[in-house]
Design a protein around this motif. Structure first.
Motif, PDB file in Angstrom:
ATOM      1  N   ILE A 166       5.940  23.205  29.833  1.00 31.18           N
ATOM      2  CA  ILE A 166       7.368  23.300  29.498  1.00 31.18           C
ATOM      3  C   ILE A 166       8.052  21.953  29.764  1.00 31.18           C
ATOM      4  CG2 ILE A 166       9.566  24.409  30.128  1.00 31.18           C
ATOM      5  CD1 ILE A 166       8.016  27.047  30.411  1.00 31.18           C
ATOM      6  N   VAL A 167       7.714  21.323  30.876  1.00 31.19           N
ATOM      7  CA  VAL A 167       8.320  20.015  31.173  1.00 31.19           C
ATOM      8  C   VAL A 167       7.863  18.995  30.122  1.00 31.19           C
ATOM      9  CG1 VAL A 167       8.504  18.149  32.863  1.00 31.19           C
ATOM     10  CG2 VAL A 167       8.540  20.522  33.642  1.00 31.19           C
ATOM     11  N   ARG A 168       6.579  19.029  29.760  1.00 33.70           N
ATOM     12  CA  ARG A 168       6.079  18.110  28.737  1.00 33.70           C
ATOM     13  C   ARG A 168       6.846  18.289  27.429  1.00 33.70           C
ATOM     14  NH1 ARG A 168       4.352  19.034  24.367  1.00 33.70           N
ATOM     15  NH2 ARG A 168       3.362  21.030  24.780  1.00 33.70           N
ATOM     16  N   ALA A 169       6.989  19.555  27.004  1.00 33.29           N
ATOM     17  CA  ALA A 169       7.654  19.827  25.724  1.00 33.29           C
ATOM     18  C   ALA A 169       9.137  19.459  25.788  1.00 33.29           C
ATOM     19  CB  ALA A 169       7.479  21.300  25.363  1.00 33.29           C
ATOM     20  N   TYR A 170       9.755  19.735  26.916  1.00 33.81           N
ATOM     21  CA  TYR A 170      11.183  19.443  27.118  1.00 33.81           C
ATOM     22  C   TYR A 170      11.434  17.932  26.975  1.00 33.81           C
ATOM     23  CZ  TYR A 170      15.290  18.888  30.289  1.00 33.81           C
ATOM     24  OH  TYR A 170      16.489  18.553  30.875  1.00 33.81           O
ATOM     25  N   LEU A 171      10.542  17.138  27.569  1.00 35.80           N
ATOM     26  CA  LEU A 171      10.701  15.686  27.480  1.00 35.80           C
ATOM     27  C   LEU A 171      10.351  15.199  26.077  1.00 35.80           C
ATOM     28  CD1 LEU A 171       9.047  14.616  30.867  1.00 35.80           C
ATOM     29  CD2 LEU A 171      11.498  14.766  30.350  1.00 35.80           C
ATOM     30  N   GLU A 172       9.248  15.743  25.536  1.00 38.94           N
ATOM     31  CA  GLU A 172       8.762  15.284  24.233  1.00 38.94           C
ATOM     32  C   GLU A 172       9.807  15.497  23.134  1.00 38.94           C
ATOM     33  OE1 GLU A 172       4.723  16.487  23.646  1.00 38.94           O
ATOM     34  OE2 GLU A 172       4.853  16.204  21.475  1.00 38.94           O
ATOM     35  N   HIS A 173      10.577  16.578  23.234  1.00 42.51           N
ATOM     36  CA  HIS A 173      11.586  16.866  22.205  1.00 42.51           C
ATOM     37  C   HIS A 173      12.972  16.381  22.594  1.00 42.51           C
ATOM     38  CE1 HIS A 173       8.610  19.042  19.950  1.00 42.51           C
ATOM     39  NE2 HIS A 173       8.231  19.587  21.084  1.00 42.51           N
ATOM     40  N   GLY A 174      13.038  15.585  23.650  1.00 42.25           N
ATOM     41  CA  GLY A 174      14.317  14.975  24.049  1.00 42.25           C
ATOM     42  C   GLY A 174      15.374  16.008  24.433  1.00 42.25           C
ATOM     43  N   LEU A 175      14.939  17.176  24.913  1.00 44.94           N
ATOM     44  CA  LEU A 175      15.921  18.211  25.248  1.00 44.94           C
ATOM     45  C   LEU A 175      16.798  17.766  26.421  1.00 44.94           C
ATOM     46  CD1 LEU A 175      13.775  21.473  24.867  1.00 44.94           C
ATOM     47  CD2 LEU A 175      15.176  20.303  23.179  1.00 44.94           C
ATOM     48  N   ASN A 176      16.261  16.868  27.241  1.00 42.06           N
ATOM     49  CA  ASN A 176      17.045  16.374  28.376  1.00 42.06           C
ATOM     50  C   ASN A 176      18.243  15.555  27.897  1.00 42.06           C
ATOM     51  OD1 ASN A 176      15.026  14.631  27.459  1.00 42.06           O
ATOM     52  ND2 ASN A 176      15.089  13.387  29.316  1.00 42.06           N
ATOM     53  N   GLN A 177      18.127  14.957  26.678  1.00 43.11           N
ATOM     54  CA  GLN A 177      19.264  14.192  26.157  1.00 43.11           C
ATOM     55  C   GLN A 177      20.269  15.109  25.472  1.00 43.11           C
ATOM     56  OE1 GLN A 177      16.703  11.632  24.142  1.00 43.11           O
ATOM     57  NE2 GLN A 177      16.187  10.703  26.111  1.00 43.11           N
ATOM     58  N   LYS A 178      19.751  16.162  24.839  1.00 38.85           N
ATOM     59  CA  LYS A 178      20.660  17.060  24.105  1.00 38.85           C
ATOM     60  C   LYS A 178      21.499  17.901  25.059  1.00 38.85           C
ATOM     61  CE  LYS A 178      17.721  17.326  20.086  1.00 38.85           C
ATOM     62  NZ  LYS A 178      16.329  17.735  20.009  1.00 38.85           N
ATOM     63  N   ASN A 179      20.880  18.371  26.108  1.00 39.65           N
ATOM     64  CA  ASN A 179      21.582  19.253  27.035  1.00 39.65           C
ATOM     65  C   ASN A 179      21.040  18.981  28.429  1.00 39.65           C
ATOM     66  OD1 ASN A 179      22.831  21.283  28.371  1.00 39.65           O
ATOM     67  ND2 ASN A 179      22.136  22.937  27.030  1.00 39.65           N
ATOM     68  N   PRO A 180      21.867  18.445  29.298  1.00 31.70           N
ATOM     69  CA  PRO A 180      21.328  18.029  30.602  1.00 31.70           C
ATOM     70  C   PRO A 180      20.750  19.185  31.418  1.00 31.70           C
ATOM     71  CG  PRO A 180      23.734  17.766  30.503  1.00 31.70           C
ATOM     72  CD  PRO A 180      23.282  18.141  29.139  1.00 31.70           C
ATOM     73  N   VAL A 181      21.245  20.405  31.196  1.00 28.60           N
ATOM     74  CA  VAL A 181      20.685  21.545  31.937  1.00 28.60           C
ATOM     75  C   VAL A 181      19.941  22.455  30.973  1.00 28.60           C
ATOM     76  CG1 VAL A 181      21.183  23.534  33.408  1.00 28.60           C
ATOM     77  CG2 VAL A 181      22.566  21.461  33.611  1.00 28.60           C
ATOM     78  N   GLY A 182      18.645  22.639  31.223  1.00 27.51           N
ATOM     79  CA  GLY A 182      17.847  23.521  30.358  1.00 27.51           C
ATOM     80  C   GLY A 182      17.390  24.726  31.159  1.00 27.51           C
ATOM     81  N   LYS A 183      17.608  25.920  30.614  1.00 27.87           N
ATOM     82  CA  LYS A 183      17.135  27.140  31.302  1.00 27.87           C
ATOM     83  C   LYS A 183      16.226  27.869  30.323  1.00 27.87           C
ATOM     84  CE  LYS A 183      21.542  28.458  32.593  1.00 27.87           C
ATOM     85  NZ  LYS A 183      22.511  29.255  33.362  1.00 27.87           N
ATOM     86  N   TYR A 184      14.963  27.970  30.680  1.00 32.04           N
ATOM     87  CA  TYR A 184      13.980  28.501  29.730  1.00 32.04           C
ATOM     88  C   TYR A 184      13.105  29.559  30.378  1.00 32.04           C
ATOM     89  CZ  TYR A 184      15.256  23.984  27.786  1.00 32.04           C
ATOM     90  OH  TYR A 184      15.973  22.917  27.330  1.00 32.04           O
ATOM     91  N   TYR A 185      12.616  30.474  29.538  1.00 30.08           N
ATOM     92  CA  TYR A 185      11.588  31.387  30.050  1.00 30.08           C
ATOM     93  C   TYR A 185      10.455  31.483  29.039  1.00 30.08           C
ATOM     94  CZ  TYR A 185      13.208  35.184  26.988  1.00 30.08           C
ATOM     95  OH  TYR A 185      13.539  35.948  25.902  1.00 30.08           O
ATOM     96  N   PHE A 186       9.342  31.945  29.550  1.00 29.71           N
ATOM     97  CA  PHE A 186       8.130  31.999  28.738  1.00 29.71           C
ATOM     98  C   PHE A 186       7.308  33.211  29.171  1.00 29.71           C
ATOM     99  CE2 PHE A 186       3.597  31.309  28.736  1.00 29.71           C
ATOM    100  CZ  PHE A 186       3.381  31.116  27.390  1.00 29.71           C
ATOM    101  N   VAL A 187       6.680  33.862  28.212  1.00 30.42           N
ATOM    102  CA  VAL A 187       5.805  35.002  28.530  1.00 30.42           C
ATOM    103  C   VAL A 187       4.474  34.787  27.818  1.00 30.42           C
ATOM    104  CG1 VAL A 187       5.520  37.516  28.427  1.00 30.42           C
ATOM    105  CG2 VAL A 187       7.825  36.544  28.547  1.00 30.42           C
ATOM    106  N   GLY A 188       3.371  34.839  28.542  1.00 32.74           N
ATOM    107  CA  GLY A 188       2.097  34.687  27.832  1.00 32.74           C
ATOM    108  C   GLY A 188       0.904  34.574  28.756  1.00 32.74           C
ATOM    109  N   PRO A 189      -0.298  34.518  28.158  1.00 30.79           N
ATOM    110  CA  PRO A 189      -1.525  34.472  28.961  1.00 30.79           C
ATOM    111  C   PRO A 189      -1.838  33.088  29.527  1.00 30.79           C
ATOM    112  CG  PRO A 189      -2.056  34.525  26.624  1.00 30.79           C
ATOM    113  CD  PRO A 189      -0.562  34.615  26.724  1.00 30.79           C
TER     114      PRO A 189
END
Ligand code: HAM
Length: 418
Positions: A86-109
């Motif tokens: 999640i941190v890799r994807a968040y950085l890779e897509h520049g989400l830290n620049q779009k929105n300084p606070v990201g709140k995410y959830y994930f469900v999976g194996p």
């Protein structure tokens, strides 16, 4: 020979799967109230991502990952957890620049090559939540209250939330050294694994199940007395906010967690009921992880819940299995064909209808309806068809009545509401 599934990989069958749907939908509902959005990450990542974030000297990276070379010779790994991805994807897509606070959830194996036992599998599932971009204790308190409210909403009781602070890159190394020095004199008490850990990752010894290793640690110094003023203030602030929220917790200064990326707050939710694998959830803060994988400094905190363990804790043995609303029992080819289209009309109107596919006798069709636990059965034979009628039978009261074919949808809808 009949092919069997892989050891440590479980099938989730109908009847059981409804519990999975329940815990997932409740997670979506509660996490939604806290403003979390769903994140989906790939099953495979570059091995390096986990090696650098979780840590080379952890059990996960050292011996539990499903790692292989793909056809291009790149080393890939089936994800053993979600945070690094999640941190890799968040950085890779520049989400830290779009929105300084990201709140995410994930469900999976997730995949870890551990020795399978009750509550421990090689493929297991997590519900994971992460808050990125907030360093302050508000995020720690909020994610903990969200986790505990979610578990409460599922009716799970007798849980203990244990918290600790693991310090930061300034104050943890001196503590690590202190533990190393302390244990050097007790080295011969330690198991083989822990003797190795003493050199590579001494804090992991706190997690060893071996009684001798635990005995060696009896008078070991505690991490909390080594915290720098900033880490100490942060921890005090977290506790104050949890008190404000009236969330009960216990400080467990020996809880270290099995992943190396943690800084400051670390926590686990344990349930005695689960036996040896008693942690239903674990998590913590990881303010240095983003930099460890080559990104800018982005603080973060999160948790993961083990879904298999969560489901073991769900109260009540009541089955959540769904049952058809109606079964169409038909006799004779004409009636069968009419019944087959009628079932489709019912479904088109939002009614779960089942039919017999094997052209069985009326008696065995009734037995089938019984097995499926349908409350209503429609009986349609050539006689009824001629009269444009159908018999509707209430399976609980065994009362039957004849109704016009054209009225079926309205009547079934009404009866299903009763
Ligand atoms: P973890 O403590 O390794 O943390 O795993 C979290 C939970 O996953 C455990 O408490 C347990 O319920 C479940 N779990 C772990 N391994 C297995 C297994 N082999 N079989 C069944 N259940 C298992 C993490 O994974 C971190 N990523 C949590 C986190 C999120 N930290 C920050 N954000």
């Amino acid at each position: 020979m009949q092919i069997k599934g892989i050891r440590g990989f479980k099938d989730i069958l109908p009847g059981e799967v409804e519990k999975w749907q329940l815990v997932e939908s409740e997670a979506r509902r509660i996490f939604g109230l806290f403003g979390f959005s769903e994140f989906r990450i790939p099953l495979l990542e570059r091995t390096e991502l986990f090696a650098r974030s979780i840590g080379e000297a952890t059990d996960i990276v050292g011996k539990e990952m499903y790692t292989f070379l793909d056809r291009d010779g790149d080393s890939l790994t089936l994800r053993p957890e979600a945070t690094a991805s999640i941190v890799r994807a968040y950085l890779e897509h520049g989400l830290n620049q779009k929105n300084p606070v990201g709140k995410y959830y994930f469900v999976g194996p997730m995949f870890r090559y551990e020795r399978p036992q009750k509550g421990r599998y090689r493929q297991f599932h997590q519900i994971d939540a992460e808050v990125l971009g907030v360093q302050e204790a508000w995020a720690d308190a909020e994610i903990l209250v969200m986790l505990m409210r979610y578990l409460e909403a599922l009716g799970i009781e007798n849980l203990s939330l244990q918290i600790n602070s693991l310090g930061c890159p300034q104050c943890r190394p001196p503590y690590k050294k202190e533990i190393q020095t302390f244990l050097q004199t007790r080295r011969n008490l330690l198991c083989e694994d822990c003797q190795r850990r003493l050199e590579t990752n001494p804090l992991r010894i706190f997690d060893c199940k071996n009684e001798d290793c635990q005995a060696a640690l009896t008078e070991a110094p505690e991490v909390l007395s080594f915290l720098c003023p900033e880490c100490r203030n942060h921890f005090e602030r977290v506790k104050t906010l949890l008190d404000d929220l009236r969330l009960s917790y216990a400080v467990n200064p020996r809880m270290v967690r099995g992943l190396d990326y943690y800084t400051r707050t670390a926590f686990e939710v344990v349930a005695g009921e689960l036996g040896a694998q008693n942690a239903v959830s674990g998590g913590g803060r990881y303010d240095a992880l983003a930099e460890e994988i080559g990104g800018p400094a982005v603080p973060g905190i999160g948790f993961a819940i083990g879904m298999e363990r969560l489901i073991m804790l769900l109260p009540g043995k009541r089955s959540l299995a769904r049952h058809p609303q109606i079964f169409l029992a038909t006799l004779g080819d004409k009636a069968r064909r009419r019944g087959f289209s009628l079932a489709q009309e019912l479904r088109d109107n939002g009614i779960w209808a089942e039919v017999d596919y094997e052209e069985k006798s009326l008696k065995s069709q009734m037995r089938q309806a019984d097995r499926m636990k349908t409350p209503l059965v429609l009986i349609l034979g050539e006689e009824e068809l001629k009269k444009n009628q159908v018999i509707i039978r209430n399976m609980a009261t065994k009362v039957q009545e004849e109704i016009p074919l054209g009225e079926i949808i309205r009547i079934v809808e009404n009866k299903s509401k009763q």
